[in-house]
Write a protein that holds these residues in place. Structure first.
Motif, PDB file in Angstrom:
ATOM      1  N   UNK A 208     -65.825   6.246 -39.707  1.00  0.00           N
ATOM      2  CA  UNK A 208     -64.443   6.542 -39.630  1.00  0.00           C
ATOM      3  C   UNK A 208     -63.504   5.317 -40.214  1.00  0.00           C
ATOM      4  N   UNK A 209     -63.956   4.040 -39.337  1.00  0.00           N
ATOM      5  CA  UNK A 209     -63.391   2.674 -40.114  1.00  0.00           C
ATOM      6  C   UNK A 209     -63.477   2.645 -41.284  1.00  0.00           C
ATOM      7  N   UNK A 210     -64.739   2.943 -41.876  1.00  0.00           N
ATOM      8  CA  UNK A 210     -65.176   2.606 -43.193  1.00  0.00           C
ATOM      9  C   UNK A 210     -64.416   3.825 -44.292  1.00  0.00           C
ATOM     10  N   UNK A 211     -63.746   4.881 -43.821  1.00  0.00           N
ATOM     11  CA  UNK A 211     -63.335   5.744 -44.223  1.00  0.00           C
ATOM     12  C   UNK A 211     -64.495   6.409 -45.215  1.00  0.00           C
ATOM     13  N   UNK A 212     -65.595   6.434 -44.655  1.00  0.00           N
ATOM     14  CA  UNK A 212     -66.681   7.200 -45.220  1.00  0.00           C
ATOM     15  C   UNK A 212     -66.792   8.786 -44.916  1.00  0.00           C
ATOM     16  N   UNK A 213     -67.161   9.476 -46.051  1.00  0.00           N
ATOM     17  CA  UNK A 213     -67.572  10.994 -45.889  1.00  0.00           C
ATOM     18  C   UNK A 213     -68.511  11.326 -45.357  1.00  0.00           C
ATOM     19  N   UNK A 214     -68.722  12.397 -44.514  1.00  0.00           N
ATOM     20  CA  UNK A 214     -69.973  12.674 -43.865  1.00  0.00           C
ATOM     21  C   UNK A 214     -71.046  12.830 -44.777  1.00  0.00           C
ATOM     22  N   UNK A 215     -72.162  12.813 -44.355  1.00  0.00           N
ATOM     23  CA  UNK A 215     -73.473  12.932 -45.235  1.00  0.00           C
ATOM     24  C   UNK A 215     -73.415  14.259 -45.585  1.00  0.00           C
ATOM     25  N   UNK A 216     -74.057  14.633 -46.959  1.00  0.00           N
ATOM     26  CA  UNK A 216     -74.297  15.861 -47.250  1.00  0.00           C
ATOM     27  C   UNK A 216     -75.363  16.584 -46.365  1.00  0.00           C
ATOM     28  N   UNK A 217     -75.156  17.896 -46.164  1.00  0.00           N
ATOM     29  CA  UNK A 217     -76.154  18.667 -45.081  1.00  0.00           C
ATOM     30  C   UNK A 217     -77.630  18.436 -45.919  1.00  0.00           C
ATOM     31  N   UNK A 218     -77.545  18.684 -47.319  1.00  0.00           N
ATOM     32  CA  UNK A 218     -78.887  18.456 -47.802  1.00  0.00           C
ATOM     33  C   UNK A 218     -79.671  17.227 -47.399  1.00  0.00           C
ATOM     34  N   UNK A 219     -78.882  16.002 -47.387  1.00  0.00           N
ATOM     35  CA  UNK A 219     -79.520  14.670 -47.313  1.00  0.00           C
ATOM     36  C   UNK A 219     -79.896  14.768 -45.718  1.00  0.00           C
ATOM     37  N   UNK A 220     -79.201  15.243 -44.751  1.00  0.00           N
ATOM     38  CA  UNK A 220     -79.555  15.163 -43.297  1.00  0.00           C
ATOM     39  C   UNK A 220     -80.962  16.229 -42.972  1.00  0.00           C
ATOM     40  N   UNK A 221     -80.809  17.191 -43.478  1.00  0.00           N
ATOM     41  CA  UNK A 221     -82.081  18.132 -43.583  1.00  0.00           C
ATOM     42  C   UNK A 221     -83.453  17.324 -44.230  1.00  0.00           C
ATOM     43  N   UNK A 222     -82.976  16.911 -45.548  1.00  0.00           N
ATOM     44  CA  UNK A 222     -84.096  16.375 -46.106  1.00  0.00           C
ATOM     45  C   UNK A 222     -84.584  15.123 -45.433  1.00  0.00           C
ATOM     46  N   UNK A 223     -83.941  14.312 -44.872  1.00  0.00           N
ATOM     47  CA  UNK A 223     -84.053  13.052 -44.004  1.00  0.00           C
ATOM     48  C   UNK A 223     -85.135  13.509 -42.881  1.00  0.00           C
ATOM     49  N   UNK A 224     -84.535  14.807 -42.204  1.00  0.00           N
ATOM     50  CA  UNK A 224     -85.342  15.181 -41.034  1.00  0.00           C
ATOM     51  C   UNK A 224     -86.730  15.587 -41.401  1.00  0.00           C
ATOM     52  N   UNK A 225     -86.827  16.300 -42.476  1.00  0.00           N
ATOM     53  CA  UNK A 225     -88.363  16.793 -42.896  1.00  0.00           C
ATOM     54  C   UNK A 225     -89.305  15.459 -43.383  1.00  0.00           C
ATOM     55  N   UNK A 226     -88.484  14.426 -43.904  1.00  0.00           N
ATOM     56  CA  UNK A 226     -89.095  13.212 -44.192  1.00  0.00           C
ATOM     57  C   UNK A 226     -89.811  12.611 -43.205  1.00  0.00           C
ATOM     58  N   UNK A 227     -89.035  12.416 -42.151  1.00  0.00           N
ATOM     59  CA  UNK A 227     -89.489  11.798 -40.801  1.00  0.00           C
ATOM     60  C   UNK A 227     -90.415  12.629 -40.126  1.00  0.00           C
ATOM     61  N   UNK A 228     -90.487  13.735 -40.036  1.00  0.00           N
ATOM     62  CA  UNK A 228     -91.550  14.625 -39.302  1.00  0.00           C
ATOM     63  C   UNK A 228     -92.711  14.699 -40.080  1.00  0.00           C
ATOM     64  N   UNK A 229     -92.660  14.834 -41.257  1.00  0.00           N
ATOM     65  CA  UNK A 229     -93.774  15.017 -42.143  1.00  0.00           C
ATOM     66  C   UNK A 229     -94.453  13.735 -42.721  1.00  0.00           C
TER      67      UNK A 229
END
Length: 259
Positions: A208-229
């Protein structure tokens, strides 16, 4: 002299350790200890009274509000903010701090070095903070100049990183923040739930302080599968290899001891 402000909620065991060391080793170095307590239900208040702390109760808790209440109640020009889980290290911790502060009234605060990365960065930057939002003050153990604070209170609406936001704001007004060659022990042990909560509030506040936009849903889900797999699979095979090396080492030890 220095006043000490400790923010606390239900940390009686840690608080006892911190207050015991402060009073045994540094009683001549500080003026007072102020406990800002967030409605503790354990024995925190009894412990604080045992060590003659000034106790302030806080409702509608935020980290910034707790700091502001503690500093407001302090009698010294310089205020050491501590976590219940933080302990200064070294006989000259307070003396060396005051020596540096007395050299320059333009110093708004002091961060204490807490890692080799921090040490190398401090040497490179001549022991001054250069990137406050990323590498600035740590409210777990830092000094605040009360004269600077009077016109620059901590943000009471931030859910986290109130220390770095304050650091950034006062530096933009021309004040300096030191990276001091002293250190402390931070001995908190968070469970998984607490660690995730800390990660959540700090990420929200910093983005919020850096006025950053939320991460895209595809990036969040992709990161999840990368970590577990991928990452977790790599960790598994690495741990298996390590256990085989331990087995090999223990067999070698056994053979050596048989001779």
């Amino acid at each position: 002299m220095i006043s000490i402000v400790i923010r606390n909620k239900n940390e009686g065991k840690a608080l006892e350790s911190t207050l015991s060391i402060l009073t045994k080793l540094y009683s001549e170095d500080f003026e007072e200890i102020i406990l800002v307590d967030n409605n503790s239900t354990d024995n925190s208040l009894e412990i604080a009274k045992k060590y003659n702390c000034k106790i302030i109760n806080i409702d509608n808790f935020s980290y910034g509000r707790a700091i502001n209440l503690g500093i407001e109640a302090s009698v010294s020009k310089y205020v050491l903010l501590l976590s219940s889980h933080s302990i200064p290290i070294g006989k000259s911790f307070f003396k060396n701090t005051l020596e540096e502060l007395h050299k320059n009234d333009n110093i708004a605060g002091v961060r204490y070095i807490n890692s080799i990365e921090n040490y190398n960065r401090a040497i490179e930057n001549n022991f001054k903070i250069k990137n406050p939002l990323k590498e600035g003050l740590l409210a777990a153990c830092c000094i605040i100049n009360k004269e600077v604070w009077k016109d620059n209170k901590f943000d009471e609406d931030l859910i986290a990183i109130e220390d770095k936001e304050w650091n950034d704001r006062v530096m933009k007004k021309g004040f300096e923040v030191l990276d001091l060659n002293e250190t402390f022990i931070y001995f908190i042990s968070r469970d998984q739930k607490a660690s995730l909560k800390k990660y959540k509030i700090e990420t929200i506040a910093s983005q919020k302080m850096a006025n950053q936009k939320p991460l895209k849903l595809t990036r969040i889900i992709g990161s999840f599968f990368y970590r577990i797999m991928v990452r977790n699979t790599q960790k598994y095979f690495k741990s298996v290899r390590y256990e085989f090396e331990v087995l090999k080492t223990n067999l070698e030890i056994r053979e050596k001891l048989k001779k």
